[in-house]
Design a protein around this motif. Structure first.
Motif, PDB file in Angstrom:
ATOM      1  N   HIS A  65       0.845  -1.187   0.000  1.00 23.42           N
ATOM      2  CA  HIS A  65       0.000   0.000   0.000  1.00 23.42           C
ATOM      3  C   HIS A  65       0.891   1.251   0.000  1.00 23.42           C
ATOM      4  O   HIS A  65       0.821   2.076  -0.885  1.00 23.42           O
ATOM      5  N   HIS A  66       1.762   1.369   0.981  1.00 25.53           N
ATOM      6  CA  HIS A  66       2.618   2.561   1.039  1.00 25.53           C
ATOM      7  C   HIS A  66       3.777   2.443   0.043  1.00 25.53           C
ATOM      8  O   HIS A  66       4.374   1.382  -0.076  1.00 25.53           O
ATOM      9  N   HIS A  96      -1.235   3.202  -3.365  1.00 23.66           N
ATOM     10  CA  HIS A  96      -1.415   4.005  -2.158  1.00 23.66           C
ATOM     11  C   HIS A  96      -2.736   4.770  -2.230  1.00 23.66           C
ATOM     12  O   HIS A  96      -3.805   4.195  -2.009  1.00 23.66           O
ATOM     13  N   GLY A 283      -6.079   5.334   7.708  1.00 20.91           N
ATOM     14  CA  GLY A 283      -4.821   6.087   7.673  1.00 20.91           C
ATOM     15  C   GLY A 283      -4.921   7.332   8.516  1.00 20.91           C
ATOM     16  O   GLY A 283      -5.507   7.307   9.596  1.00 20.91           O
ATOM     17  N   HIS A 325      -2.795   4.300  12.422  1.00 17.52           N
ATOM     18  CA  HIS A 325      -2.639   4.232  10.959  1.00 17.52           C
ATOM     19  C   HIS A 325      -2.603   2.765  10.494  1.00 17.52           C
ATOM     20  O   HIS A 325      -3.293   2.376   9.555  1.00 17.52           O
ATOM     21  N   GLU A 329      -5.624   0.667   8.174  1.00 20.15           N
ATOM     22  CA  GLU A 329      -5.294   0.406   6.764  1.00 20.15           C
ATOM     23  C   GLU A 329      -4.934  -1.043   6.484  1.00 20.15           C
ATOM     24  O   GLU A 329      -5.112  -1.525   5.372  1.00 20.15           O
TER      25      GLU A 329
HETATM   26 ZN   LIG Z   1      -1.396   5.076   4.982  1.00 14.65          ZN
END
Ligand SMILES: [Zn+2]
Length: 366
Positions: A65-66, A96, A283, A325, A329
């Motif tokens: 994701h990041h 992301h 997030g 966070h 997520e």
């Molecule tokens: Zn995030």
């Protein structure tokens, strides 16, 4: 054979990379798009331990994701994660904000995990105004041009397809010496029976629709206009709002969120009313406190909330749960893994076993 490019395209179908925020760096960030993939690791973040995990397992791809590369790099040294990926021949696709904004992305997974029903967009982002395309067609060709434009994506309005307005008129032109006119002759004025054909079109399809129109249009130089209309737009939804099956007291709700998200711990501000209508924003979503209160949420579940945002919720009397966070997520990773596994049965996708919440929680007895 499945390649990194195939997996990228499958993610792009449900979470288009072109929808990412302007500051983001989602995409295929490391690797060879044509490299074959038989094993892939799916994770929220790519750490050195995740790279080692992928390497030990013989995976050729990490889907995270990041983004593994975010700020412009000035060096590319052995202790950097991107170097280690490249050296091991492992690609990295990072979805992301494109995944945050996708209808079945992070917020949908978060709302589902909390069992919210009747989920609706809560914060809208990336408004894309439609275009109005106006084309002048020789009357006998209007139907053909209309269907070509419809097929390419113009004219869809809610549950109606091929929506258009056609008005008759006269087109005039003087073909010059070099012209090869469909109607008339060079050097002679032509007065043609033409239709003005108008159709709306999402901005992403304008080029395809104009291309199809040109193909179907018999003129050497079709006349057309493209207008931006503010009457119609689509947008991505960042955050969802939905309902719990039954009302919960704020304290009870905070515990419920912790259980649903399997958090190590969380912070919350109890609101002044029971919780039934819940907004979620995975997030860092503390900026959405005022918006959540304005749309009538009894609670907002998000992460990375700042002190003044806790106060904002307190003043509004709305329950605010900062579940972190990671926990708000990480909920997207398993569904993303299952989605990719279903789409590519020949590839073994699995959620990283080594990446988890980096934080530990200590609770005061005060
Ligand atoms: Zn995030």
């Amino acid at each position: 054979m499945t390649t990194i490019r195939n997996i990228f395209a499958a993610i792009d179908e449900f979470a288009p990379f072109s929808h990412q925020e302007s500051w983001d760096n989602s995409g295929l960030l490391v690797g060879d798009p044509d490299a074959p993939v038989t094993k892939a690791v799916v994770t929220l973040d790519v750490t050195k331990a995740v790279v080692k995990e992928a390497k030990d397992e013989g995976a050729q791809l990490i889907v995270s994701h990041h983004p593994v590369l975010f700020h412009p790099a000035k060096t590319f040294l052995a202790d950097s994660i991107s170097y280690q990926l490249a050296a091991a021949g492992i690609g990295a696709i990072c979805a992301h904000t494109s995944l945050d904004l996708a209808a079945e992305g992070v917020n949908h997974c978060l709302a589902d995990r909390l069992g919210l029903t009747d989920q609706r967009p809560f914060v809208r982002e990336n408004t894309r105004f439609y275009r109005k395309l106006v084309v002048f067609c020789p009357h006998e060709y209007t139907n053909r041009i209309h269907s070509a434009m419809k097929e390419a994506g113009a004219g869809t309005l809610g549950n109606y397809a091929g929506c258009a307005f056609v008005s008759p008129g006269e087109g005039r032109f003087l073909p010059l010496d070099e012209a090869k006119p469909f109607l008339g002759k060079p050097g002679e004025w032509e007065y043609a029976k033409e239709d003005r054909l108008e159709m709306i079109c999402p901005p992403s399809k304008v080029e395809a629709v104009l291309g199809a129109m040109r193909k179907a249009h018999p003129y050497e130089e079709p006349a057309f206009d493209v207008f931006e209309t503010t009457a119609l737009a689509d947008s991505d939804s960042l955050g969802l709002i939905g309902f719990l099956d039954s009302e919960q007291q704020p304290e009870e709700f905070a515990g419920y969120v912790g259980e649903c998200l399997r958090c190590g711990g969380l912070r919350y501000v109890p609101g002044r009313r029971p919780v039934r209508r819940v907004a979620v924003l995975g997030g860092a979503g503390g900026d959405a406190v005022a918006k959540a209160a304005a749309v009538g949420a009894d609670a907002l579940v998000t992460g990375d909330v700042k002190h003044h945002q806790l106060l904002e919720a307190m003043e509004a009397g709305m329950t605010l749960v900062d579940a972190g966070h990671f926990s708000t997520e990480d909920v997207v990773v398993e569904p993303l893994c299952s989605r990719l596994a279903a789409r590519f049965p020949q590839v073994a996708f699995h959620k990283s076993a080594v990446f988890g919440d980096p934080a530990r929680y200590w609770t005061s007895s005060r």
